[in-house]
Scaffold this active site. Structure first.
Site, PDB file in Angstrom:
ATOM      1  N   HIS A  32     -45.439  -4.412   9.213  1.00 25.44           N
ATOM      2  CA  HIS A  32     -46.077  -3.108   9.192  1.00 25.44           C
ATOM      3  C   HIS A  32     -45.598  -2.298  10.391  1.00 25.44           C
ATOM      4  O   HIS A  32     -45.454  -2.852  11.476  1.00 25.44           O
ATOM      5  CB  HIS A  32     -47.604  -3.287   9.267  1.00 25.44           C
ATOM      6  CG  HIS A  32     -48.316  -1.979   9.376  1.00 25.44           C
ATOM      7  ND1 HIS A  32     -48.482  -1.143   8.286  1.00 25.44           N
ATOM      8  CD2 HIS A  32     -48.874  -1.352  10.444  1.00 25.44           C
ATOM      9  CE1 HIS A  32     -49.129  -0.056   8.678  1.00 25.44           C
ATOM     10  NE2 HIS A  32     -49.382  -0.157   9.983  1.00 25.44           N
TER      11      HIS A  32
ATOM     12  N   GLY B  97      -7.100   1.010   3.485  1.00 29.88           N
ATOM     13  CA  GLY B  97      -8.543   1.164   3.333  1.00 29.88           C
ATOM     14  C   GLY B  97      -8.910   1.879   2.045  1.00 29.88           C
ATOM     15  O   GLY B  97     -10.061   1.834   1.614  1.00 29.88           O
ATOM     16  N   GLY B  98      -7.933   2.565   1.436  1.00 24.02           N
ATOM     17  CA  GLY B  98      -8.150   3.157   0.109  1.00 24.02           C
ATOM     18  C   GLY B  98      -9.197   4.260   0.107  1.00 24.02           C
ATOM     19  O   GLY B  98      -9.431   4.939   1.114  1.00 24.02           O
ATOM     20  N   THR B  99      -9.821   4.428  -1.047  1.00 23.62           N
ATOM     21  CA  THR B  99     -10.742   5.545  -1.271  1.00 23.62           C
ATOM     22  C   THR B  99     -11.945   5.471  -0.347  1.00 23.62           C
ATOM     23  O   THR B  99     -12.320   6.462   0.289  1.00 23.62           O
ATOM     24  CB  THR B  99     -11.234   5.520  -2.730  1.00 23.62           C
ATOM     25  OG1 THR B  99     -10.108   5.493  -3.599  1.00 23.62           O
ATOM     26  CG2 THR B  99     -12.090   6.736  -3.033  1.00 23.62           C
ATOM     27  N   CYS B 100     -12.580   4.322  -0.300  1.00 24.34           N
ATOM     28  CA  CYS B 100     -13.835   4.210   0.450  1.00 24.34           C
ATOM     29  C   CYS B 100     -13.635   4.641   1.893  1.00 24.34           C
ATOM     30  O   CYS B 100     -14.379   5.467   2.421  1.00 24.34           O
ATOM     31  CB  CYS B 100     -14.362   2.780   0.381  1.00 24.34           C
ATOM     32  SG  CYS B 100     -15.888   2.551   1.299  1.00 24.34           S
TER      33      CYS B 100
ATOM     34  N   GLU C 146       0.864  -1.191   0.000  1.00 28.34           N
ATOM     35  CA  GLU C 146       0.000   0.000   0.000  1.00 28.34           C
ATOM     36  C   GLU C 146       0.897   1.237   0.000  1.00 28.34           C
ATOM     37  O   GLU C 146       1.799   1.353   0.828  1.00 28.34           O
ATOM     38  CB  GLU C 146      -0.937  -0.010   1.211  1.00 28.34           C
ATOM     39  CG  GLU C 146      -1.736   1.268   1.419  1.00 28.34           C
ATOM     40  CD  GLU C 146      -2.533   1.706   0.192  1.00 28.34           C
ATOM     41  OE1 GLU C 146      -3.330   0.929  -0.343  1.00 28.34           O
ATOM     42  OE2 GLU C 146      -2.329   2.865  -0.257  1.00 28.34           O
TER      43      GLU C 146
END
Ligand SMILES: Cc1cc2nc3c(=O)[nH]c(=O)nc-3n(C[C@H](O)[C@H](O)[C@H](O)COP(=O)(O)OP(=O)(O)OC[C@H]3O[C@@H](n4cnc5c(N)ncnc54)[C@H](O)[C@@H]3O)c2cc1C
Length: 459
Positions: A441, A39-42, A34
């Protein structure tokens, strides 16, 4: 000296960490590389921070409308952007640290920080190190595109990464791009208290959706005070004293709009230009996406591409699904294909848009005889009770066997309710199953059978 591994993963975004951990569990000596933030972009600049900010913006919105619900607040509702940012940073940090800790604790996985690039087939350089493996998984993601528009080099602008550092409220945020990312920021900043103008070159917002969806979204956002300049074909940026201006001369209305900040949200480009793909014989398409087959294999032996960089999806869940496909095929004897998955995504404005399958425009283009039903959210008891009746539900089914072809739920809980439809589609069941179940409901989902009772031929 070359360090030999059984498997190497490039990029610790959405697909990469899970795949590295799985490889390790299979007993493969695995490296994951990395170059920036785990964790990157997200995790760092995408889903996690935006949805955290959306939640803060919604809190402000609900507080402002508290009296509609009979709740009196003392004094004015104020938004403290430093606190909003601190909350967002906390959620992001926890998620990022979680990814890193997961990888550090994984069996047979070596975590390497640095930029990876191919120097030969099955061989990579990371700084001073040279690594090799018979299996390499590319999960390098994408970044904000910088559009080629006049003035772009002369005017400071924000993108999805830079806007994450703001801890003060822009007085007037100009957003170039009226699609998913731009619209989430538009509503969010309007709710924080900024004046917001969205400048979009096309004649309508999120052009990929049906026109009624685009129109309803515009109405919802305009109702909160977001301003729009659509059909702005000649967009140009310039400084005007301490203001930023966007020339929108070819549309209707004044020739330019001026504001305090500009956010560019005009799409994404894959991080493939600096990967040395050529050295390894890995082909890309004209837009730089890595060419993959239905099992996500690239044109080079033993090399796979997953996530945003393969152009087969642009979401966290598509990246994750890529991991599932590759892992199942490699380790579980499956033969899963990316082409088999049903498109699904959401736009996280409030109320959200949940989408699955084809739009009506796509159904028409397919030539398949179809039936369609539409119901306003004002007919949904739960929406009335919550005082959130904007939007509608819409579904298309095949005329012959009642297979569900696509649906859009723009309304309260639309991002969740759409999953009921997605699961029926995934199970390859006809729409008639909705009429057999007993629904809880009061929910939005309980109206799905009633929606389907209104099916009429699609014209
Ligand atoms: C503002 C915004 C909001 C979003 N909201 C949503 C949402 O609500 N829902 C959703 O599903 N999706 C959302 N997305 C999209 C989502 O973030 C991406 O689709 C997802 O992160 C893609 O994951 P990935 O694994 O393909 O790549 P990424 O997460 O981008 O990870 C790629 C990683 O590779 C690393 N890398 C790149 N090149 C190299 C190299 N040469 N060497 C080493 N490492 C490298 C990068 O540093 C990065 O960490 C959003 C995106 C943005 C921008």
């Amino acid at each position: 000296m070359t360090e030999q591994f059984d498997a190497i993963v490039i990029g610790a975004g959405q697909a990469g960490p899970a795949l590295a951990v799985r490889c390790g569990r299979q007993g493969l000596k695995t490296a994951i590389i990395e170059r920036h933030r785990f964790g990157g972009t997200c995790v760092n600049n995408g889903c996690v921070p935006t949805k955290t900010l959306v939640a803060s913006a919604r809190a402000a919105h609900v507080a402002r409308h508290a009296l509609d619900y009979g709740v009196r607040l003392q004094g004015e509702v104020g938004v403290d952007m430093a606190l909003v940012k601190a909350r967002k940073d906390g959620v992001v940090r926890k998620a990022r640290d979680g990814v890193r800790a997961w990888l550090d604790g994984a069996a047979n996985v070596t975590v390497i920080e640095g930029h990876a690039s191919f120097i030969a087939p099955q061989r990579l350089r990371v700084g001073e190190r040279e690594l090799a493996a018979p299996r390499i998984f590319i999960n390098v993601g994408a970044r904000a595109a910088v559009p080629d528009m006049p003035g772009i080099a002369d005017v400071p602008f924000l993108n999805n990464e830079r806007i994450m550092h703001l801890d003060a409220l822009p007085e007037h945020l100009l957003i170039v791009g009226g699609s998913y990312i731009g619209l989430e920021f538009a509503q969010m900043y309007r709710r924080f208290g900024s004046r917001v103008t969205v400048v979009e070159a096309g004649p309508r917002l999120i052009a990929r959706e049906d026109e009624d969806v685009s129109d309803a979204i515009r109405e919802i956002l305009a109702g909160e005070g977001v301003e729009f300049r659509l059909g702005a074909q000649c967009i140009a940026l310039q400084r005007q004293g301490d203001q930023m201006a966007i020339g929108v001369a070819c549309g209707d209305g004044p020739p330019e709009v001026a504001g305090s900040h500009i956010l560019i949200a005009t799409g994404r480009v894959p991080n493939t230009h600096d990967l040395g793909l050529h050295e390894a014989g890995i082909q890309t398409d004209a837009r730089g996406y890595i060419v993959v087959d239905d099992g996500l294999a690239t044109t080079a032996e033993g090399v796979y591409a997953l996530g945003d960089c393969n152009g087969r999806g642009a979401f966290t869940h598509t990246s994750w699904n890529d991991y599932e496909i590759v892992a199942a095929n490699l380790f579980d004897g499956a033969s899963r294909k990316v082409g088999d998955r049903i498109p699904a995504y959401a736009l996280f404005i409030d109320p959200p848009l949940g989408r699955v399958g084809m739009t009506l425009a796509q159904v028409r283009a397919s030539g398949r005889p179809a039936l369609v039903a539409k119901m306003p959210m004002s007919r949904v008891g739960r929406a009335l009770e919550m005082g959130e009746t904007a939007g509608f539900m819409k579904i298309a089914v095949a005329a012959d066997n009642r297979e569900i072809l696509g649906a859009a739920i723009l309304g309260v809980h639309g991002d969740e309710v759409i999953h009921a439809i997605l699961e029926v589609m995934t199970a390859r069941q006809p729409a008639s199953v909705f009429a057999r179940g007993m629904h809880i409901h009061p929910t939005v989902s309980e109206l799905l059978p009633a929606l389907l009772e209104g099916l009429e031929p699609l014209r």
